[in-house]
Design an enzyme around this catalytic site. Structure first.
Site, PDB file in Angstrom:
ATOM      1  CG  ASP A 179      -1.905   1.045   1.296  1.00 16.72           C
ATOM      2  OD1 ASP A 179      -2.158   1.650   0.250  1.00 16.72           O
ATOM      3  OD2 ASP A 179      -2.446   1.313   2.392  1.00 16.72           O
ATOM      4  CB  CYS A 232      -5.224   6.709  -1.291  1.00 16.86           C
ATOM      5  SG  CYS A 232      -3.836   7.423  -0.466  1.00 16.86           S
TER       6      CYS A 232
HETATM    7  N1  SAM Z   1      -1.355   0.473   4.721  1.00 13.46           N
HETATM    8  C1  SAM Z   1      -1.587   1.570   5.627  1.00 13.46           C
HETATM    9  C2  SAM Z   1      -3.010   1.505   6.159  1.00 13.46           C
HETATM   10  O1  SAM Z   1      -3.871   0.904   5.509  1.00 13.46           O
HETATM   11  O2  SAM Z   1      -3.239   2.012   7.271  1.00 13.46           O
HETATM   12  C3  SAM Z   1      -1.263   2.895   4.992  1.00 13.46           C
HETATM   13  C4  SAM Z   1       0.134   2.926   4.437  1.00 13.46           C
HETATM   14  S1  SAM Z   1       0.679   4.508   3.872  1.00 13.46           S
HETATM   15  C5  SAM Z   1      -0.149   4.666   2.378  1.00 13.46           C
HETATM   16  C6  SAM Z   1       2.313   4.133   3.394  1.00 13.46           C
HETATM   17  C7  SAM Z   1       3.271   3.903   4.541  1.00 13.46           C
HETATM   18  O3  SAM Z   1       4.505   3.402   3.994  1.00 13.46           O
HETATM   19  C8  SAM Z   1       3.656   5.140   5.329  1.00 13.46           C
HETATM   20  O4  SAM Z   1       3.379   4.948   6.685  1.00 13.46           O
HETATM   21  C9  SAM Z   1       5.154   5.298   5.088  1.00 13.46           C
HETATM   22  O5  SAM Z   1       5.858   5.804   6.194  1.00 13.46           O
HETATM   23  C10 SAM Z   1       5.582   3.887   4.773  1.00 13.46           C
HETATM   24  N2  SAM Z   1       6.791   3.735   3.944  1.00 13.46           N
HETATM   25  C11 SAM Z   1       7.272   4.595   3.012  1.00 13.46           C
HETATM   26  N3  SAM Z   1       8.386   4.099   2.453  1.00 13.46           N
HETATM   27  C12 SAM Z   1       8.622   2.885   3.024  1.00 13.46           C
HETATM   28  C13 SAM Z   1       9.627   1.895   2.877  1.00 13.46           C
HETATM   29  N4  SAM Z   1      10.633   2.045   1.989  1.00 13.46           N
HETATM   30  N5  SAM Z   1       9.581   0.794   3.646  1.00 13.46           N
HETATM   31  C14 SAM Z   1       8.568   0.635   4.535  1.00 13.46           C
HETATM   32  N6  SAM Z   1       7.587   1.526   4.730  1.00 13.46           N
HETATM   33  C15 SAM Z   1       7.608   2.645   3.973  1.00 13.46           C
END
Ligand code: SAM
Length: 453
Positions: A179, A232
């Site tokens: 996601d 999203c």
């Molecule tokens: N799946 C979550 C939900 O349904 O509540 C929302 C996820 S949000 C769209 C994306 C998340 O990915 C953020 O919290 C961000 O900090 C994290 N993120 C960004 N880059 C990342 C990486 N390289 N590895 C792991 N997490 C990462």
């Protein structure tokens, strides 16, 4: 409700994507109120009331007529439901189309905070499956962990790593959910900040980062394993073009999905899109792909484990605290804290956890201190807590005091540890000592907002 002021480059892009008539309907939807939706925890809440307005694609989801102050509903703190935007719940209609959820599965939610999709996954997979729920940002990781503890499913580990640090787990997973962090175009109605942060440059930055994470996620799958990619946003650079790129470069093949026409989900060239003028929800994109390449499992040196298997004789006393049907592999930290994963997924746990750099079990049990067992908050909220432990029902004002970590009075309770609940949903522990009630609600989770009753 006034429509958000949209950047002109975004408006042009949407006009091109939707055409004149649909674009007008899209703009109109942006000036109508954001739907409020919640999803129940099937273990904790048996059903919603019969006349609830259900989310079409998720049998646990309902819409509320207006947004309450959720903080003041103790059931939210007890993990009875999760506040989740309705379009995101579409994941539950995708899962059974792409994977057999009755099988034991190794599942990775690579970008998981604050935990909406991980809580959905935890409730959807079988008890002998293991979910690793990962988030790179420390502060967001703490929120993810809190939400998963409250949700209470024990077959979950939380990891706090960058996606690239999963490389040693190449070839391991049946299902990876990405996601992805995105430009958030689909949230413009709900979150005005998303509009302010948007720019064509930011979209390009997001797209490049998504490709990087897709390239890291794809080798983690077993041959035939499933990658679900969602965002999203409506942006083609982040959605269709990235899915097409994955198919060309990562040997992922597309999996067609189908949804009843009356749901309003739009089939696009490389995935499926929710638009706010077609669904009762925000903008959301989802695509599923199958791994065709055979990535061999790497044999790198496992990391030194913080948690070790606890000797059985040391943990016999747990029978009083954990329900008898819960067969657990009990773990012990160097500081004497106890945690567990279900025996049903212990093999998966033993295979995967040594290769995680920073992780925590969701089911913390507690710690022994001077012959007394101090039960952990996560145990009170878990599905495995013993049902016959002393348990005191709180009324709303007392439950809110408890959740603020204030002193509460429970005149009729006997000495010792007791659970406290609100409307049958466990909230945590208290310890009664000669008429004094010690409140063991964790201070990091306490309600800080004033008001409520
Ligand atoms: N799946 C979550 C939900 O349904 O509540 C929302 C996820 S949000 C769209 C994306 C998340 O990915 C953020 O919290 C961000 O900090 C994290 N993120 C960004 N880059 C990342 C990486 N390289 N590895 C792991 N997490 C990462």
């Amino acid at each position: 409700m006034p429509s958000p002021v949209l950047p002109s480059a975004f408006s042009n892009q949407m006009l091109q994507q939707l055409g004149n008539t649909d674009y007008e309907a899209f703009l109109q939807a942006l000036s109508s109120p954001t739907p409020v939706s919640i999803r129940r925890n099937p273990f904790k809440l048996k059903n919603w009331s019969e006349n609830s307005d259900g989310v079409k694609w998720n049998k646990e989801g309902i819409y509320l007529a207006e947004r309450p102050v959720f903080t003041f509903d103790p059931r939210l703190h007890g993990g009875a439901y999760y506040v989740q935007e309705a379009s995101s719940m579409l994941l539950s209609a995708v899962l059974p189309q792409v994977i057999d959820l009755n099988q034991p599965l190794k599942v990775l939610d690579l970008a998981a905070a604050p935990g909406g999709k991980s809580t959905l996954l935890a409730a959807a997979i079988s008890e002998d499956s293991l979910l690793i729920s990962n988030e790179v940002i420390k502060s967001r990781y703490q929120i993810l962990r809190e939400n998963l503890c409250k949700w209470g499913y024990p077959n979950v580990l939380c990891a706090n790593q960058d996606s690239r640090e999963f490389a040693p787990l190449q070839g391991q997973f049946d299902l990876v959910l990405l996601d992805a962090p995105c430009s958030g175009e689909g949230l413009f109605r709900k979150d005005p900040n998303a509009v302010n942060e948007w720019s064509p440059e930011h979209v390009q930055h997001c797209s490049a980062r998504q490709r990087r994470i897709l390239a890291e996620a794809s080798p983690l799958l077993k041959p035939g394993g499933i990658l679900i990619y969602c965002t999203c946003t409506y942006n083609e650079f982040e959605n269709a073009l990235n899915v097409a790129w994955s198919q060309d470069n990562l040997e992922l093949s597309p999996i067609p999905l189908s949804f009843p026409a009356e749901w309003g989900v739009q089939a696009r060239d490389f995935g499926y899109q929710c638009y706010p003028h077609h669904v009762q929800g925000e903008g959301f994109f989802i695509a599923a792909m199958r791994q065709e390449k055979h990535y061999t499992v790497l044999k790198s040196a496992p990391t030194k484990g913080f948690w070790k298997n606890a000797p059985r004789k040391n943990v016999d006393f747990l029978k009083k605290w954990v329900k008898s049907s819960a067969e657990l592999l009990v773990l012990e930290s160097p500081h004497g804290e106890l945690a567990a994963v279900p025996q049903a997924c212990a093999d998966f746990f033993q295979e995967l956890s040594p290769y995680l750099r920073r992780w925590d079990p969701v089911l913390e049990l507690g710690a022994l201190k001077h012959q007394d067992f101090i039960p952990a908050p996560a145990l009170a909220l878990s599905t495995v807590v013993h049902p016959n432990l002393p348990n005191t029902s709180l009324d709303l004002p007392t439950a809110l005091k408890y959740l603020r970590k204030e002193v509460i009075e429970l005149p009729d309770s006997s000495d010792g540890w007791s659970l406290v609940n609100y409307e049958g949903i466990n909230l945590g522990w208290v310890k009664n000592i000669k008429g004094r009630v010690n409140n063991y609600f964790p201070k990091e989770w306490r309600i800080r907002m004033g008001g409520g009753v």
